[in-house]
Design a protein around this motif. Structure first.
Motif, PDB file in Angstrom:
ATOM      1  N   THR A   1     -69.241  22.743  61.192  1.00  0.00           N
ATOM      2  CA  THR A   1     -68.157  23.241  62.042  1.00  0.00           C
ATOM      3  C   THR A   1     -66.805  22.745  61.539  1.00  0.00           C
ATOM      4  O   THR A   1     -66.727  21.897  60.656  1.00  0.00           O
ATOM      5  N   ASP A   2     -65.754  23.304  62.111  1.00  0.00           N
ATOM      6  CA  ASP A   2     -64.368  22.868  61.855  1.00  0.00           C
ATOM      7  C   ASP A   2     -64.025  22.869  60.360  1.00  0.00           C
ATOM      8  O   ASP A   2     -63.341  21.973  59.864  1.00  0.00           O
TER       9      ASP A   2
ATOM     10  N   ARG B   1     -75.950  21.287  60.484  1.00  0.00           N
ATOM     11  CA  ARG B   1     -74.956  21.840  61.407  1.00  0.00           C
ATOM     12  C   ARG B   1     -73.582  21.729  60.764  1.00  0.00           C
ATOM     13  O   ARG B   1     -73.261  20.701  60.176  1.00  0.00           O
TER      14      ARG B   1
ATOM     15  N   ASN C   1     -70.972  24.714  66.863  1.00  0.00           N
ATOM     16  CA  ASN C   1     -71.196  24.609  65.422  1.00  0.00           C
ATOM     17  C   ASN C   1     -72.167  25.692  64.965  1.00  0.00           C
ATOM     18  O   ASN C   1     -72.930  26.260  65.757  1.00  0.00           O
TER      19      ASN C   1
ATOM     20  N   HIS D   1     -67.593  15.859  68.548  1.00  0.00           N
ATOM     21  CA  HIS D   1     -66.919  16.033  67.262  1.00  0.00           C
ATOM     22  C   HIS D   1     -65.566  15.325  67.282  1.00  0.00           C
ATOM     23  O   HIS D   1     -64.847  15.388  68.288  1.00  0.00           O
TER      24      HIS D   1
ATOM     25  N   TYR E   1     -70.132  18.285  58.740  1.00  0.00           N
ATOM     26  CA  TYR E   1     -71.556  18.609  58.796  1.00  0.00           C
ATOM     27  C   TYR E   1     -72.322  17.458  59.477  1.00  0.00           C
ATOM     28  O   TYR E   1     -71.883  16.302  59.477  1.00  0.00           O
TER      29      TYR E   1
ATOM     30  N   VAL F   1     -72.301  21.771  70.219  1.00  0.00           N
ATOM     31  CA  VAL F   1     -72.500  20.551  69.442  1.00  0.00           C
ATOM     32  C   VAL F   1     -73.421  19.579  70.188  1.00  0.00           C
ATOM     33  O   VAL F   1     -73.382  19.483  71.416  1.00  0.00           O
TER      34      VAL F   1
ATOM     35  N   ARG G   1     -65.024  27.400  63.795  1.00  0.00           N
ATOM     36  CA  ARG G   1     -65.857  26.605  64.710  1.00  0.00           C
ATOM     37  C   ARG G   1     -66.933  27.421  65.416  1.00  0.00           C
ATOM     38  O   ARG G   1     -67.579  26.934  66.335  1.00  0.00           O
TER      39      ARG G   1
ATOM     40  N   TRP H   1     -71.256  13.261  62.959  1.00  0.00           N
ATOM     41  CA  TRP H   1     -70.519  14.158  62.075  1.00  0.00           C
ATOM     42  C   TRP H   1     -69.976  13.432  60.853  1.00  0.00           C
ATOM     43  O   TRP H   1     -69.468  12.313  60.951  1.00  0.00           O
TER      44      TRP H   1
END
Length: 282
Positions: A270-271, A268, A151, A144, A190, A140, A117, A232
């Protein structure tokens, strides 16, 4: 389960003694005798061990004596432990050779990617491409679903980064991977920046000892238009029945914006996660 009539205690030098005191003035027993032994049927001992933390059963209980070790190492004990904690095998025709290992790998299921993250900036990632104004980490813009607060973000030329997971170092030995072939679950989140189009790309490869490809997931590049809502989105895949030989997992993702704006207007991310899933999901 077949009952074992064998008892623990009377036939071994190590024994369990139960002493009760009615008060501080109670006299201590003069010496141990045959009446001090507290024999325990092994099935009862197994039931007791089911209520002891698993790591204590392995690291402490099994060291006490031969009979305790027999119970702590028994296949039936670890099968019962798996059932009690609802770790179900995916295929009844493909049972684990080592139920204790199966139990602990289920118990310790986790994300094998480091810093997914961006909480530690770019630590843990190998930068493959660093175009435009390079990779950056931001807070972010849209909430999320899993609560990620940061991110990674790309720029106006292609940015890519990767991680190589060594399964042996993570505790998944060759025998387990080859015989049982647990599901390998991939996930990546994303999002675009509203008002600017962007590209998102990712690929995951299962590699053998020589780092040759055994199987791969390589979806088409995703193009998000400038009118995208900026929310997201998730990319997922599950590797199944991939065959023997998998020793490494290579995870790669990245992207860029499509308007070539200076700064960080690209995709972007993340996770991200890679999980080994020995048990059937509930």
């Amino acid at each position: 389960m077949k009952k074992r009539g064998k008892v623990m205690g009377a036939s071994h030098s190590y024994h369990c003694v139960v002493t009760c005191r009615t008060g501080s003035s109670a006299a201590a027993p003069a010496a141990s005798s045959s009446n001090d032994y507290f024999p325990i049927i092994l099935d009862i001992l197994e039931e007791i061990f089911l209520n002891v933390p698993a790591h204590q059963v392995v690291c402490l209980c099994r060291l006490v004596c031969r009979q305790w070790k027999e119970v702590a190492d028994s296949k039936s004990f670890w099968i019962r432990r798996c059932r009690r904690e609802r770790y179900e095998i995916r295929d009844a025709s493909n049972k684990p050779k080592d139920w204790r290992l199966f139990y602990f790998l289920c118990k310790k299921r986790r994300n094998l990617l480091k810093n997914p993250r961006g909480e530690e900036e770019l630590s843990g990632w190998e930068i493959l491409l660093n175009g435009g104004d390079k990779w950056a980490v931001e807070r972010v813009l849209a909430p999320h679903p899993n609560g990620a607060q940061k991110n990674f973000v790309t720029s106006y030329h292609m940015c890519k980064k990767s991680q190589l997971i060594d399964l042996e170092k993570e505790g998944y030995n060759a025998s387990f991977m080859d015989h049982y072939q647990p599901d390998i679950k991939i996930s990546d989140w994303y999002a675009s920046r509203r008002g600017c189009g962007c590209l998102y790309t990712m690929s995951v490869q299962l590699l053998n000892k020589q780092k040759r490809v055994v199987q791969k997931f390589d979806p088409d590049t995703v193009c998000l238009e400038g009118c995208d809502d900026g929310q997201w989105k998730q990319m997922t895949h599950v590797f199944k029945n991939y065959g023997p030989g998998v020793r490494f997992i290579e995870f790669v993702h990245g992207g860029q914006d499509t308007l070539y704006w200076a700064g960080w207007y690209g995709i972007r991310i993340t996770d991200s996660s890679v999980e080994i899933c020995p048990a059937k999901d509930a």
